[in-house]
Motif scaffolding. Structure first.
Motif, PDB file in Angstrom:
ATOM      1  N   THR A 102      47.675  13.117  37.109  1.00 54.06           N
ATOM      2  CA  THR A 102      47.586  14.470  37.117  1.00 54.06           C
ATOM      3  C   THR A 102      45.988  14.797  36.735  1.00 54.06           C
ATOM      4  N   ASN A 103      45.777  15.820  37.277  1.00 52.36           N
ATOM      5  CA  ASN A 103      44.125  16.269  37.042  1.00 52.36           C
ATOM      6  C   ASN A 103      44.205  17.719  36.660  1.00 52.36           C
ATOM      7  N   ASN A 104      42.921  18.402  36.987  1.00 56.33           N
ATOM      8  CA  ASN A 104      43.168  19.707  36.574  1.00 56.33           C
ATOM      9  C   ASN A 104      43.077  20.596  37.745  1.00 56.33           C
ATOM     10  N   SER A 105      44.194  20.477  38.723  1.00 58.30           N
ATOM     11  CA  SER A 105      44.384  21.136  39.903  1.00 58.30           C
ATOM     12  C   SER A 105      44.298  22.750  39.541  1.00 58.30           C
ATOM     13  N   LEU A 106      45.198  23.300  38.805  1.00 56.80           N
ATOM     14  CA  LEU A 106      44.940  24.871  38.779  1.00 56.80           C
ATOM     15  C   LEU A 106      43.805  25.258  38.438  1.00 56.80           C
ATOM     16  N   CYS A 107      42.996  24.551  37.588  1.00 55.03           N
ATOM     17  CA  CYS A 107      41.767  24.900  37.202  1.00 55.03           C
ATOM     18  C   CYS A 107      40.746  24.790  38.419  1.00 55.03           C
ATOM     19  N   ALA A 108      41.055  24.171  39.395  1.00 56.86           N
ATOM     20  CA  ALA A 108      40.171  23.821  40.481  1.00 56.86           C
ATOM     21  C   ALA A 108      40.682  24.957  41.408  1.00 56.86           C
ATOM     22  N   LEU A 109      41.827  25.319  41.315  1.00 61.98           N
ATOM     23  CA  LEU A 109      41.996  26.639  42.121  1.00 61.98           C
ATOM     24  C   LEU A 109      41.513  27.883  41.556  1.00 61.98           C
ATOM     25  N   ALA A 110      41.370  27.869  40.366  1.00 61.44           N
ATOM     26  CA  ALA A 110      40.922  29.190  39.715  1.00 61.44           C
ATOM     27  C   ALA A 110      39.154  29.213  40.062  1.00 61.44           C
TER      28      ALA A 110
END
Lengths: 443, 484, 134
Positions: free
Chosen positions: A328-336
Motif C-alpha cells: 500500500t502506498n499513498n495512491s489517493l494523495c498521488a491522485l490529489a
C-alpha cells in the motif's frame, strides 16, 4: 448499528446453513485458552450527531488558518486547494477501490496514476516516476537504499541541510543494514559544504536537498558533475515541489534519483500525513526502483489501457529479494497531486511559483528593513532563516497569544542556531499579515 | 436467479490529460498579487513544467469520466481476500476534513495542538484495548511499514540484550511483505510449511527455531482464513529460545473482542487501519499500520510518543532506546481520524462486526463448497479459500472465472494467493455485506461454474462488459511505457 | 502448457535439475534454459545477465529470468568465466520462448573444469527427471 445490515432473521437463517447455534459457536475452533473473556472496554458508541459535536470540539482546539497566521513551512506547506480538486478527489469510485490488481475494473485509477507518473517525471525532469511512496522522508530512505543496490557500495553521503527529520528516518532505515552514512556540513552561505567529498570514491550516493532546509537553492549541477565520474549516484531531495515551477528541475542538473514530498500539491497538511512520497529516476535504473509502476498497453481489441507493470521487482512476487517491502502506498494523495497539477497547469504553475517566491522575498526584505539579520545570503524559495535578538522566545510566545506563529525555531534541530527561525510565506499569506508580523516582532 | 447486477452502461472515452486543453487555460484561481516582483538570478530559473493548460470544466470532466471506469466498495461487493474491503462510513470523511484537523501544521507548539494529540493518545488506548496489547505507535504509514517497524523493534530488543540474530521464521502462507520487511531489517527468512490442516504445527516451528533466530512472523488468522490453533504452544517454543513473536494483523477483522493477542503469546502486532478499521483504501493508499506491543517492547517504540500529564498532551522524544523515526512527522494522521471516528461510532459493536464477518464467510463457504474445490474443509474465520481444481477439467482457470465475475457486477476475490493453494480463490465478504447481496454473489459464482462446463469460451473471453478487455501485460513488461 | 511428450529436448546439450542446458563448443560452453523451463514460465519479459569477465562456480546464481508474474534464478551448469552474453535478449526476451536452444541462448562460458559437464544430465535422463516431477 447502521453499518451492519444483518437482521436477527438473517442471522438465524445464515447460522442454520453454517450449522452453528449462535454467533459464539462460530469461533469454536479457537482454543478456549486463546479466547478473550470480558467485554471490550470502549466508550459507548456515539450517534452521528454526538460524533459531529465531539470531533468539532477537537478541531476547534487547533491553531489553524485563517484564525491563526502560521508562518511555518519546514516540510509542510499551506497552499490553496481549489474546490473542484477536493470535490473530484471525493469521488467514491476512486476513494473506495483497492490497489488496481484487476485492471479491467480499475482503469480510472490506472490512467490517473499513469498521468501522475508522467506529470511528476516532467516536473522533475526525470525519465520515470513511480506511483508514490509514503512521504518525502521514506522516499529519501528508499532512494539511498536503491543507490546501494545499483552501485553495490554501502556508504552514502547526506547533506546536513536535508530536512533533519528526513535524515532521522534514513538513520532508522539504515541502522540494521550497517550501511554507513556520512554527513556533509554546511557553509556560511547556507549551502552544503562539499569539501568532504574529495577523496571519497566509494560512495553509493550523495544526497542533497534543494531548496534545502534553510530554503536555500543548492548548486545541484556542480555537485552532479563532481560525483558522476566516481560512478556515485546523485540523489536530490525536496520538500517543496512547487519550487520547480520556477527553478531548474533536478533532472536538468544531473540527478539520477529525484525524490521528495508532494504535500504542497493539493494535499491538506493534516498534522503531517498522509502526505506524498514522490520518486523518480533515470530509466536505466527502473528495475531497481521501489514501489508500483503503471504502464500503458493494449487490450485484446487493440484499445489503449493501463496495467500495473514490472511487478517482479515487488514484494508479492520477489518476496525477500524485492526492491522494497512497500505494498500500500499513498495512491489517493498521488491522485490529489495529479488533479492539482492538471488544475494549475503549466503556465499557472510558473506564475504560482513566482508569486510564492515574491511573497517570501517581500517578507525577507521587510524584516531586513526592520533591522533583523537574514542568516544566509544565498537565494531562497518560499522560506528563509532569520536571526532574531536574544530572548526572542518571549516575543514568540506573546505572538502565539496574538494568533501568530512566527516560524519554526531552529535550535531544536541545529543547536548552534539559537534565536534563528525558519519563516515561510506562500501564496496564501497576505501582505497585510506579513506587515503585521514585522510590526509585532519589532515590538 | 434475480436480474444480474452487471450490464453495459454508456462508457465515455477520455484522452490522456495532455491530449486536452489549450495554452492559456487554467482551472485554478490565482491569488491576487499584493507584493511587487523581486529579482531572481536567471541562472537559477528553468522553463517551468511541461504541463497542459486546462479549464476547470476540462479537469472536472476528465476525472469524472475516469472515475466511472473504476469499481469501489460504494459500487458493489468487493470480496478481496485479506484486504477487508468493508464499507467506509461517510461520517469519517467528514471528520477528517474538519478545518482544525485537516489544516493543522505538524510542528505547531504542543499548546496549540491539543486536539490532534488527544486524538492520537486516545486512539492508541483504544487499539491497545481491542488487541489486548500494552502500548501502541501509530506512526507506520501502511501495513508493510508496520511490519518493518515490528522487525526493527525485535532487532532493537535483541540488541539491548547484546545479541544480533540473523534469521526469522516465515510460514509459507505469509504475505510477500513479510519476507521483504524482514530483509530490510537484515534478517534471512526461514520458511516453514503449514501442515495438512492448513495451520502451523509446533513441531515444524521447533525444528527451525534456534538461538540465532530472532523470532517468527505469523499471520493469525492466517491467509487461508484459519485460526492458528497452536499459537500459544508455538509462542512458548519461540520464547524459550529467546525469540519474539510477530503477528501480522491483516486479518484482525475476524477476532476483535474475541481473541486477546497479548495473552496468546504475541509480542508485537501490526494493524491495518485501512482494513479492520474501515478507512478507505483510496485505490492503493494511504493506509496506516500501527504497531501494538507488549510491555517489554515499549521502550523501543518509534519517537515521538504522545504522552499525557494532568490532562495536557505532548510529544516526547525522550525515549533513549527508541528505534527512531519512520515517518517525517507522526504517520498518516488523516487516516487515524477516520479510524478513531469509526471506533467511536461502533463502540462494543466491533465484536459484532467480527462475528458477522465470520458468519458471512462461513455462509459463503457452505453454499459454494459443492461447486468449487475447498482445499481445507474446516470452519473458517473471516475469509474462505477455494481453488479451480474442479473447473480445470474444462480448461477453465481461476483467472477466467473471476474475470467473468466482473460481468456479473462484482469485484473479483483475491486470486492465486496464498501460494500453498494452486489456483486459489480467496473470498472475504466482510460484515458490511447483507445476506441478499451475498446470495446474489453466490448465485453469480454458481452461474459461472455452470458456464465453465457449458460454455467455457465465455469465460476465456471475459470480461466483456468493462471499459477494456483483458490487457497485454507481456508487452507492458517487455517494452515498458511508464510516462506519456 | 506443453505435455511432457511435446517438449523439445535436443540431444546435443546437457541439462541441470534447475532446467538450464549447457552445450560444449570449441573452447567454451553455451548456456540457456530448457524448453520445459520457458514453457513453465510463460512469456518471458526480461533476462538479467552477468557482466563479461565475471566468474562463477558451478551451481552459483548468474542471473534471473522474469515472466510477468514470476522470477526464476539462473544457476551455472558449469563454473567458469563469462565470455559473452546474448545482447539480443535485451530487446527481445521472447527469443527464449521462441528458440530456447538457439537464438534464445543466454551466456557463453570458458569452463574452469570441463569435466563438470560430465555431472550434467543427458536428454534421456532429463526427460525421466521431468516425468518424476509430474
Amino acid at each position: 448499528m447502521r453499518y451492519l445490515p444483518h437482521t436477527s432473521e438473517d442471522i438465524a437463517a445464515m447460522l442454520k446453513i453454517v450449522g452453528a447455534d449462535n454467533l459464539d459457536d462460530l469461533f469454536s475452533m479457537i482454543p478456549e485458552d486463546c479466547r478473550r473473556t470480558g467485554k471490550l472496554d470502549l466508550p459507548e458508541s456515539m450517534t452521528e450527531w454526538e460524533l459531529n459535536d465531539f470531533m468539532g470540539e477537537l478541531s476547534d482546539s487547533m491553531a489553524v488558518s485563517p484564525e491563526y497566521k502560521v508562518f511555518m513551512g519546514a516540510g509542510s506547506y499551506e497552499h490553496y486547494i481549489p474546490a473542484s480538486a477536493s470535490y473530484l478527489l471525493g469521488r467514491s469510485e476512486f476513494v473506495t477501490s483497492y490497489t488496481p490488481y484487476q485492471p479491467e475494473m480499475s482503469q480510472g485509477t490506472l490512467q490517473a496514476i499513469y498521468e501522475y507518473q508522467t506529470l511528476v517525471a516532467r516536473l522533475l525532469g526525470m525519465e520515470v516516476a513511480n506511483a508514490s511512496l509514503y512521504d518525502g522522508a521514506t522516499a529519501l530512505a528508499e532512494a539511498l537504499l536503491m543507490a546501494v543496490r545499483v552501485t553495490r557500495r554501502n556508504k552514502v553521503a547526506v547533506s546536513s541541510l536535508i530536512h533533519p527529520l528526513y535524515r532521522r528516518v534514513v538513520q532508522t532505515y539504515f541502522e540494521p543494514s550497517g550501511y554507513e552514512i556520512v554527513e556533509l556540513p554546511y557553509l556560511e552561505n547556507g549551502k552544503t559544504d562539499l569539501s568532504k567529498l574529495n577523496g571519497m570514491d566509494d560512495l553509493a550516493a550523495v544526497a542533497v536537498q534543494s531548496p534545502n532546509f534553510f530554503g536555500c537553492i543548492e548548486d545541484l549541477k556542480k555537485i552532479g558533475e563532481m560525483i558522476h565520474e566516481k560512478k556515485t549516484l546523485f540523489v536530490t531531495s525536496f520538500t517543496e515541489p512547487l519550487a520547480y515551477g520556477l527553478l531548474k528541475n533536478p533532472g536538468s542538473q544531473g540527478a539520477d534519483i529525484a525524490c521528495g514530498e508532494g504535500q504542497s500539491f493539493g494535499i491538506p497538511r493534516s498534522f503531517g500525513g498522509p502526505a506524498l512520497g514522490m520518486f523518480a529516476s533515470k530509466m536505466k535504473y527502473v528495475r531497481s526502483m521501489p514501489g508500483r509502476l503503471i504502464g500503458k498497453t493494449k487490450d485484446l481489441d487493440g484499445k489503449n489501457g493501463f496495467v500495473l507493470t514490472l511487478a517482479t521487482r515487488e514484494q508479492h512476487i520477489r518476496r525477500e529479494k524485492a526492491t522494497s517491502n512497500i505494498c500500500t502506498n499513498n495512491s489517493l494523495c498521488a491522485l490529489a497531486a495529479a488533479i492539482y497539477m492538471a488544475s494549475v497547469g503549466g503556465t499557472g504553475m510558473r506564475e504560482l511559483a513566482r508569486l510564492n517566491y515574491d511573497k517570501s522575498e517581500y517578507l525577507k526584505s521587510e524584516l531586513k528593513k526592520a533591522g533583523f539579520k537574514i542568516s544566509f545570503d544565498s537565494p531562497t524559495f518560499n522560506e528563509f532563516v532569520v536571526e532574531f535578538p536574544a530572548g526572542f522566545e518571549n516575543t514568540y510566545k506573546r505572538l502565539l497569544e496574538k494568533k501568530i506563529v512566527a516560524g519554526l525555531p531552529l535550535a531544536p534541530y541545529y543547536p548552534e542556531f539559537s534565536n534563528h527561525y525558519l519563516l515561510c510565506a506562500t501564496e496564501t499569506v497576505a501582505k497585510d499579515d506579513m506587515d503585521t508580523l514585522v510590526r509585532e516582532v519589532k515590538l | 436467479m434475480k436480474e444480474s447486477l452487471g450490464t453495459t452502461g454508456l462508457i465515455l472515452n477520455e484522452p490522456l490529460l495532455w491530449g486536452k486543453g489549450k495554452k492559456g487555460r487554467r482551472a485554478f484561481s490565482l491569488p491576487r498579487r499584493d507584493v511587487e516582483t523581486f529579482l531572481l538570478n536567471e541562472d537559477l530559473t528553468g522553463e517551468g513544467p511541461d504541463f497542459p493548460d486546462l479549464s476547470e470544466v476540462d479537469v472536472v470532466r476528465h476525472y469524472t469520466r475516469l472515475s466511472t471506469w473504476n469499481f469501489g466498495v460504494d459500487t458493489g461487493m468487493y470480496p478481496l481476500g485479506s484486504c477487508t474491503m468493508k464499507y467506509n462510513p461517510k461520517t469519517n470523511e467528514r471528520q477528517a476534513s474538519l478545518p482544525g484537523l485537516a489544516g493543522a501544521h505538524p510542528l505547531l507548539p504542543g499548546s496549540l495542538s491539543q486536539g490532534t494529540l488527544r486524538m492520537m493518545f486516545e486512539l492508541e488506548r483504544y487499539l491497545s484495548e481491542i488487541t489486548g496489547m500494552d502500548a501502541v505507535s501509530l506512526q507506520p504509514a501502511a501495513g508493510a511499514h508496520g511490519e518493518f517497524t515490528g522487525m526493527l523493534l525485535i532487532y532493537a530488543y535483541h540488541k539491548s540484550k547484546g545479541e544480533r540474530r540473523s534469521k526469522i521464521i516465515v510460514p509459507d502462507t505469509a504475505h510477500g511483505t513479510n519476507p521483504a520487511s524482514a530483509t530490510l531489517c537484515g534478517y534471512q527468512s526461514i520458511p516453514v510449511k503449514s501442515n495438512e490442516e492448513g495451520i502451523l504445527s509446533p513441531e515444524a516451528v521447533a525444528k527451525v527455531m534456534d538461538e540465532d533466530t530472532a523470532g517468527i512472523m505469523v499471520t493469525n488468522p492466517n491467509t487461508l482464513g484459519l485460526f492458528e490453533e497452536n499459537i500459544k504452544e508455538i509462542a512458548e517454543i519461540v520464547h524459550s529460545k529467546g525469540g519474539q513473536v510477530y503477528c501480522d494483523g491483516a486479518n484482525m477483522n475476524a477476532v476483535m473482542g474475541i481473541v486477546h493477542m497479548g495473552e496468546i503469546g504475541i509480542d508485537v502486532l501490526h494493524l491495518n487501519l485501512h482494513k479492520t478499521f474501515s478507512t478507505p483504501h483510496g485505490g492503493g493508499g494511504p493506509g496506516c499500520g500501527p504497531v501494538c506491543v507488549r510491555k517489554h517492547l515499549e521502550p523501543f517504540l518509534p519517537v515521538p510518543r504522545v504522552i499525557e500529564e494532568n490532562g495536557i498532551y505532548s510529544l516526547s522524544e525522550d525515549i533513549p532506546e527508541s528505534i527512531g523515526r519512520l515517518h517525517a512527522f507522526y504517520g498518516n494522521f488523516g487516516v487515524m481520524i477516520k479510524a478513531y471516528s469509526y471506533i467511536l461510532s461502533m463502540g462494543a459493536n466491533l465484536k459484532k462486526a467480527s462475528q458477522l464477518a465470520v458468519l458471512n464467510a462461513n455462509y459463503i463457504k457452505e453454499k459454494l463448497k459443492d461447486v468449487f474445490h475447498l482445499p481445507y474443509d474446516r470452519p473458517c474465520m473471516h475469509e474462505c479459500v477455494f481453488s479451480d481444481k474442479i473447473q480445470e477439467a474444462n480448461k477453465v482457470t481461476t483467472l477466467d472465472m473471476v474475470k467473468r465475475l466482473m460481468d456479473y457486477g462484482f469485484h473479483p476475490p483475491t486470486i492465486y494467493f496464498p501460494l500453498v493453494v494452486h489456483g486459489a480463490i480467496m473470498i472475504e465478504p466482510t460484515e458490511t455485506e447483507s445476506k441478499e447481496d451475498i446470495d446474489l454473489f453466490i448465485e453469480a459464482l454458481k452461474a459461472i461454474a455452470l458456464e465453465a462446463k457449458e460454455n467455457p469460451d465465455l469465460l476465456h473471453d471475459a470480461p466483456s462488459r468493462c471499459k477494456v478487455k483483458r490487457l497485454d501485460e507481456t508487452t507492458a513488461a517487455r517494452k515498458p511505457c511508464l510516462a506519456g | 502448457m506443453k505435455e511432457i511428450s511435446d517438449l523439445n529436448l535436443p540431444e546435443d546439450v546437457c541439462y541441470t535439475e534447475d532446467h538450464e542446458w549447457a552445450r560444449p563448443e570449441d573452447d567454451s560452453v553455451r548456456i540457456g534454459i530448457s524448453d520445459y523451463a520457458q514453457d513453465q514460465l510463460g512469456d518471458i519479459v526480461f533476462v538479467e545477465l552477468p557482466e563479461i569477465g565475471d566468474t562463477y562456480e558451478a551451481g552459483e546464481e548468474f542471473g534471473t529470468v522474469e515472466s510477468v508474474k514470476a522470477v526464476s534464478e539462473l544457476y551455472m551448469p558449469v563454473g567458469g568465466e563469462i565470455l559473452a552474453v546474448n545482447l539480443d535478449l535485451e530487446e527481445s526476451p521472447g527469443l527464449v520462448n521462441e528458440s530456447p536452444y538457439n537464438d534464445g541462448w543466454m551466456i557463453e562460458v570458458k569452463p574452469g573444469d570441463p569435466a563438470e559437464l560430465d555431472d550434467l544430465m543427458t536428454s534421456d535422463a532429463y526427460l525421466e527427471a521431468l516425468k518424476g516431477e509430474e
